[in-house]
Design a protein around this motif. Structure first.
Motif, short mmCIF file in Angstrom:
data_model
loop_
_atom_site.label_atom_id
_atom_site.label_comp_id
_atom_site.label_asym_id
_atom_site.label_seq_id
_atom_site.Cartn_x
_atom_site.Cartn_y
_atom_site.Cartn_z
N GLY A 1 60.24 109.87 34.81
CA GLY A 1 60.08 108.06 33.74
C GLY A 1 58.36 108.50 33.60
N THR B 1 58.54 108.27 27.78
CA THR B 1 59.79 107.40 27.37
C THR B 1 60.87 108.49 26.72
OG1 THR B 1 58.77 106.43 25.08
CG2 THR B 1 58.82 105.14 27.93
N HIS B 2 59.83 109.33 25.93
CA HIS B 2 60.85 110.35 24.87
C HIS B 2 60.10 111.68 25.47
CE1 HIS B 2 60.84 106.48 23.09
NE2 HIS B 2 62.03 107.01 22.17
N THR C 1 64.07 110.47 33.77
CA THR C 1 65.45 109.63 33.94
C THR C 1 66.46 109.13 33.22
OG1 THR C 1 64.67 107.38 33.10
CG2 THR C 1 63.61 108.86 35.43
N ALA C 2 67.00 108.35 33.95
CA ALA C 2 68.26 108.23 32.93
C ALA C 2 68.23 107.32 31.49
CB ALA C 2 69.42 107.29 33.90
N THR C 3 66.80 106.59 31.82
CA THR C 3 66.86 105.89 30.52
C THR C 3 65.55 106.67 29.66
OG1 THR C 3 64.51 104.43 31.79
CG2 THR C 3 66.88 104.07 31.83
N THR C 4 65.65 107.99 30.22
CA THR C 4 64.30 108.76 28.97
C THR C 4 65.01 108.88 27.42
OG1 THR C 4 63.00 109.36 30.64
CG2 THR C 4 62.65 110.97 29.05
N ARG C 5 64.59 108.95 26.60
CA ARG C 5 65.27 109.45 25.28
C ARG C 5 65.63 111.57 25.22
NH1 ARG C 5 68.63 106.30 25.66
NH2 ARG C 5 68.43 104.23 25.32
#
Length: 107
Positions: free
Chosen positions: A29, A32-33, A56-60
């Motif tokens: 994580g 972020t991208h 992670t689930a929020t990584t673009r």
């Protein structure tokens, strides 16, 4: 050192060596991208090693490339028989969500 690398938000590597971040302890994580350039040429496991180890689930995750150009180079007929001759990008583009007729990534 790990402390020095954690100060960076952008690290450039090949797909195959991208797991180094995980291997040296960069926390999952941290990024972020994740951009995978020429994803149409990467076999699915090759692309996923750069994604799965640190996302992670929020990584673009952004896959760029042309799935209709040169695909993955697979020498093993066994690997081809199991579908590794198709890139992750091409497989995803074949599902209705990403259909050029109407999906365009919308769910």
């Amino acid at each position: 050192s790990l402390d020095t690398l954690c100060k960076y938000k952008v690290i450039v590597s090949t797909c195959n060596s991208a797991s180094f971040a995980y291997n040296i302890g960069i926390p999952t994580g941290h990024f972020t991208h994740i951009f995978v350039d020429e994803a149409g040429q990467a076999a699915e496991p090759e692309a996923l090693v750069s994604i799965k180890t640190v996302a992670t689930a929020t990584t673009r995750v952004i896959l760029s490339g042309d799935p209709k150009q040169l695909g993955p180079v697979v020498h093993s007929h066994i690997a081809r028989d199991f579908g590794l001759g198709q890139s992750l990008l091409e497989r995803l583009m074949d599902i209705p969500t990403y259909s050029s007729q109407g999906g365009r990534g919308k769910t």
